[in-house]
Motif scaffolding. Structure first.
Motif, PDB file in Angstrom:
ATOM      1  N   ASP A  18      -9.949  57.486 -42.676  1.00 45.05           N
ATOM      2  CA  ASP A  18     -10.765  56.991 -43.796  1.00 45.05           C
ATOM      3  C   ASP A  18     -10.226  57.488 -45.134  1.00 45.05           C
ATOM      4  OD1 ASP A  18     -12.620  55.595 -42.171  1.00 45.05           O
ATOM      5  OD2 ASP A  18     -13.621  57.479 -41.695  1.00 45.05           O
ATOM      6  N   ASN A  19      -9.936  58.777 -45.199  1.00 42.63           N
ATOM      7  CA  ASN A  19      -9.388  59.378 -46.409  1.00 42.63           C
ATOM      8  C   ASN A  19      -8.321  60.385 -46.025  1.00 42.63           C
ATOM      9  OD1 ASN A  19     -11.167  58.404 -48.711  1.00 42.63           O
ATOM     10  ND2 ASN A  19     -12.705  59.190 -47.288  1.00 42.63           N
ATOM     11  N   TYR A  20      -7.158  60.290 -46.657  1.00 46.37           N
ATOM     12  CA  TYR A  20      -6.085  61.249 -46.432  1.00 46.37           C
ATOM     13  C   TYR A  20      -5.797  61.927 -47.764  1.00 46.37           C
ATOM     14  CZ  TYR A  20      -1.700  63.199 -44.604  1.00 46.37           C
ATOM     15  OH  TYR A  20      -0.699  64.050 -44.184  1.00 46.37           O
ATOM     16  N   PHE A  21      -6.152  63.208 -47.850  1.00 48.58           N
ATOM     17  CA  PHE A  21      -5.937  63.983 -49.071  1.00 48.58           C
ATOM     18  C   PHE A  21      -4.640  64.769 -48.929  1.00 48.58           C
ATOM     19  CE2 PHE A  21     -10.502  63.461 -48.543  1.00 48.58           C
ATOM     20  CZ  PHE A  21     -10.891  62.986 -49.790  1.00 48.58           C
ATOM     21  N   ALA A  22      -3.737  64.599 -49.874  1.00 52.25           N
ATOM     22  CA  ALA A  22      -2.425  65.236 -49.802  1.00 52.25           C
ATOM     23  C   ALA A  22      -2.253  66.240 -50.931  1.00 52.25           C
ATOM     24  CB  ALA A  22      -1.319  64.184 -49.876  1.00 52.25           C
ATOM     25  N   SER A  23      -2.002  67.486 -50.570  1.00 52.76           N
ATOM     26  CA  SER A  23      -1.731  68.524 -51.548  1.00 52.76           C
ATOM     27  C   SER A  23      -0.217  68.712 -51.635  1.00 52.76           C
ATOM     28  CB  SER A  23      -2.403  69.838 -51.133  1.00 52.76           C
ATOM     29  OG  SER A  23      -2.100  70.853 -52.056  1.00 52.76           O
ATOM     30  N   LYS A  31       6.435  60.464 -54.332  1.00 51.60           N
ATOM     31  CA  LYS A  31       6.925  59.088 -54.506  1.00 51.60           C
ATOM     32  C   LYS A  31       7.129  58.419 -53.151  1.00 51.60           C
ATOM     33  CE  LYS A  31      10.614  56.501 -56.841  1.00 51.60           C
ATOM     34  NZ  LYS A  31      11.843  56.633 -57.685  1.00 51.60           N
ATOM     35  N   VAL A  32       7.734  59.137 -52.205  1.00 55.91           N
ATOM     36  CA  VAL A  32       7.959  58.588 -50.865  1.00 55.91           C
ATOM     37  C   VAL A  32       6.634  58.340 -50.152  1.00 55.91           C
ATOM     38  CG1 VAL A  32       8.852  59.150 -48.563  1.00 55.91           C
ATOM     39  CG2 VAL A  32      10.278  59.515 -50.581  1.00 55.91           C
ATOM     40  N   THR A  33       5.723  59.292 -50.242  1.00 54.73           N
ATOM     41  CA  THR A  33       4.419  59.131 -49.599  1.00 54.73           C
ATOM     42  C   THR A  33       3.680  57.918 -50.131  1.00 54.73           C
ATOM     43  OG1 THR A  33       4.158  61.491 -49.121  1.00 54.73           O
ATOM     44  CG2 THR A  33       2.150  60.174 -49.256  1.00 54.73           C
ATOM     45  N   GLN A  34       3.603  57.805 -51.446  1.00 54.78           N
ATOM     46  CA  GLN A  34       2.817  56.716 -52.043  1.00 54.78           C
ATOM     47  C   GLN A  34       3.451  55.359 -51.790  1.00 54.78           C
ATOM     48  OE1 GLN A  34       0.189  59.298 -52.558  1.00 54.78           O
ATOM     49  NE2 GLN A  34      -0.305  57.278 -53.373  1.00 54.78           N
ATOM     50  N   SER A  35       4.771  55.342 -51.640  1.00 51.47           N
ATOM     51  CA  SER A  35       5.453  54.087 -51.330  1.00 51.47           C
ATOM     52  C   SER A  35       5.071  53.580 -49.952  1.00 51.47           C
ATOM     53  CB  SER A  35       6.965  54.285 -51.412  1.00 51.47           C
ATOM     54  OG  SER A  35       7.653  53.130 -50.964  1.00 51.47           O
ATOM     55  N   ASN A  36       4.916  54.508 -49.011  1.00 52.11           N
ATOM     56  CA  ASN A  36       4.605  54.128 -47.634  1.00 52.11           C
ATOM     57  C   ASN A  36       3.106  54.104 -47.351  1.00 52.11           C
ATOM     58  OD1 ASN A  36       7.321  54.065 -45.966  1.00 52.11           O
ATOM     59  ND2 ASN A  36       7.508  55.776 -47.384  1.00 52.11           N
ATOM     60  N   TYR A  37       2.367  54.975 -48.012  1.00 51.68           N
ATOM     61  CA  TYR A  37       0.914  55.054 -47.799  1.00 51.68           C
ATOM     62  C   TYR A  37       0.211  55.102 -49.159  1.00 51.68           C
ATOM     63  CZ  TYR A  37       2.192  56.159 -42.986  1.00 51.68           C
ATOM     64  OH  TYR A  37       2.716  56.118 -41.714  1.00 51.68           O
ATOM     65  N   PRO A  38       0.094  53.953 -49.811  1.00 51.47           N
ATOM     66  CA  PRO A  38      -0.431  53.918 -51.186  1.00 51.47           C
ATOM     67  C   PRO A  38      -1.881  54.361 -51.316  1.00 51.47           C
ATOM     68  CG  PRO A  38      -0.158  51.691 -50.295  1.00 51.47           C
ATOM     69  CD  PRO A  38       0.516  52.613 -49.344  1.00 51.47           C
ATOM     70  N   ASN A  39      -2.623  54.406 -50.221  1.00 52.94           N
ATOM     71  CA  ASN A  39      -4.019  54.839 -50.299  1.00 52.94           C
ATOM     72  C   ASN A  39      -4.181  56.357 -50.237  1.00 52.94           C
ATOM     73  OD1 ASN A  39      -5.030  52.198 -50.463  1.00 52.94           O
ATOM     74  ND2 ASN A  39      -5.036  51.969 -48.248  1.00 52.94           N
ATOM     75  N   THR A  40      -3.072  57.069 -50.108  1.00 56.18           N
ATOM     76  CA  THR A  40      -3.115  58.527 -50.066  1.00 56.18           C
ATOM     77  C   THR A  40      -3.701  59.069 -51.364  1.00 56.18           C
ATOM     78  OG1 THR A  40      -1.152  58.575 -48.649  1.00 56.18           O
ATOM     79  CG2 THR A  40      -1.740  60.619 -49.774  1.00 56.18           C
ATOM     80  N   LYS A  41      -4.607  60.019 -51.239  1.00 52.84           N
ATOM     81  CA  LYS A  41      -5.231  60.636 -52.411  1.00 52.84           C
ATOM     82  C   LYS A  41      -4.500  61.951 -52.718  1.00 52.84           C
ATOM     83  CE  LYS A  41      -9.706  58.696 -50.989  1.00 52.84           C
ATOM     84  NZ  LYS A  41      -9.658  57.542 -51.893  1.00 52.84           N
ATOM     85  N   GLN A  42      -3.641  61.934 -53.720  1.00 60.09           N
ATOM     86  CA  GLN A  42      -2.901  63.120 -54.116  1.00 60.09           C
ATOM     87  C   GLN A  42      -3.799  64.043 -54.939  1.00 60.09           C
ATOM     88  OE1 GLN A  42       0.156  64.009 -53.226  1.00 60.09           O
ATOM     89  NE2 GLN A  42       0.821  62.091 -52.234  1.00 60.09           N
TER      90      GLN A  42
END
Length: 293
Positions: A18-23, A31-42
């Motif tokens: 439902d929610n993936y929070f990335a620290s 940049k790589v994370t958001q390209s592949n998983y744009p819903n990631t909450k940094q």
């Protein structure tokens, strides 16, 4: 979070998130994370994250940089710049509150532990390099479980011994899939002569070590590391006196990361990230036993 190898593993298993929070603070990794998983909450640096600001967390995962605890490091553990050894969370929080600065990055282990206490997740996973005998009891006591050593060579084509602490049930060492180094290599002819550096330092190497990937009797590659120097991520043929760098896709396959996952950044940076990341299929092996939350 790095480049979100944990998220790749969850995705690979079809586990709904439902929610993936990335620290994370490294720009290229984000940049790589958001390209592949744009819903990631940094959510920025782990030192600034507060459990009270997050919703209920089901799974907390992380790989804190703990070179100070490593069997290959100086084994100084987590210390302040004044040389005070930090051996428990309460002491760490007190020193942090008093404004002490910490030596290196090993103190980030205590930030993971802090968030583990604050978020009280149903399940957790902590990964680290092999911890020295001096510090292993502290890790086990702090985490409340025994660390398990798994070599990524069981599910991939390279040697990568790492330790894992988790409360996910039925955690077992994976069976050997028998994946060989040659099975992940691209069919690219070597044309570049061995450099003088390679000839002087590594031309007598008879096995996969010293950061060099070689054609030898060994069926596994050496451990992929973060370093970007020419002594790392290089394939050499001693008999023919030739060399070439490993391709982006070869490095991704070694870490069982989807091909072209790192395409948003240059190859050198991708190699650093992959060397610093997780072997996805090891993480997926652990995550497959997560009960339906």
């Amino acid at each position: 979070d790095g480049m979100s190898c944990g998220q790749i593993a969850l995705d690979k298993l079809g586990i709904k998130v439902d929610n993936y929070f990335a620290s994370e603070i490294e720009k290229d990794s984000i940049k790589v994370t958001q390209s592949n998983y744009p819903n990631t909450k940094q959510i920025g640096s782990v030192t600034d994250v507060k459990g009270i600001d997050l919703p209920n967390i089901d799974l907390l995962i992380g790989g804190s940089p703990c070179q100070g605890f490593s069997v290959a490091g100086k084994r100084k553990g987590s210390t302040t710049k004044e040389g005070i050894d930090v051996t428990n969370l309460e002491q760490y929080l007190e020193l942090k509150e008093l404004g002490f600065e910490f030596d290196g990055q090993s103190f980030l282990f205590w930030e993971y532990v802090r968030l583990l206490k604050e978020t009280k997740p149903k399940y957790f996973l902590l990964e680290n390099v092999r911890v020295s005998k001096k510090w292993l009891p502290m890790f086990n006591e702090t985490m409340g479980v025994e660390g398990v050593l798994i070599n990524s060579n069981l599910v991939s084509a390279h040697n990568r011994p790492r330790m894992y602490w988790t409360n996910i049930p039925n955690f077992e060492i994976p069976t050997d899939k028998g994946i060989t180094f040659d099975s992940v290599m691209d069919n690219i002819e070597m044309t570049k002569p061995l450099s003088p550096y390679m000839t002087a330092n590594f031309n007598g190497v008879n096995r996969l070590d010293k950061g060099i990937f070689t054609f030898t009797k060994s069926k596994k590659a050496c451990c992929l590391t973060k370093g970007a120097g020419h002594g790392n991520k290089v394939l050499i043929d001693r008999e023919k006196g030739l060399q070439r760098r490993l391709t982006r896709n070869e490095l991704e396959r070694l870490q069982t990361v989807p091909e072209n996952y790192t395409k948003e950044v240059r190859e050198t940076k991708a190699g650093e990230m992959l060397g610093n990341g997780w072997t996805v299929d090891v993480i997926a092996h652990i995550f497959k036993n997560i009960p339906q939350i």
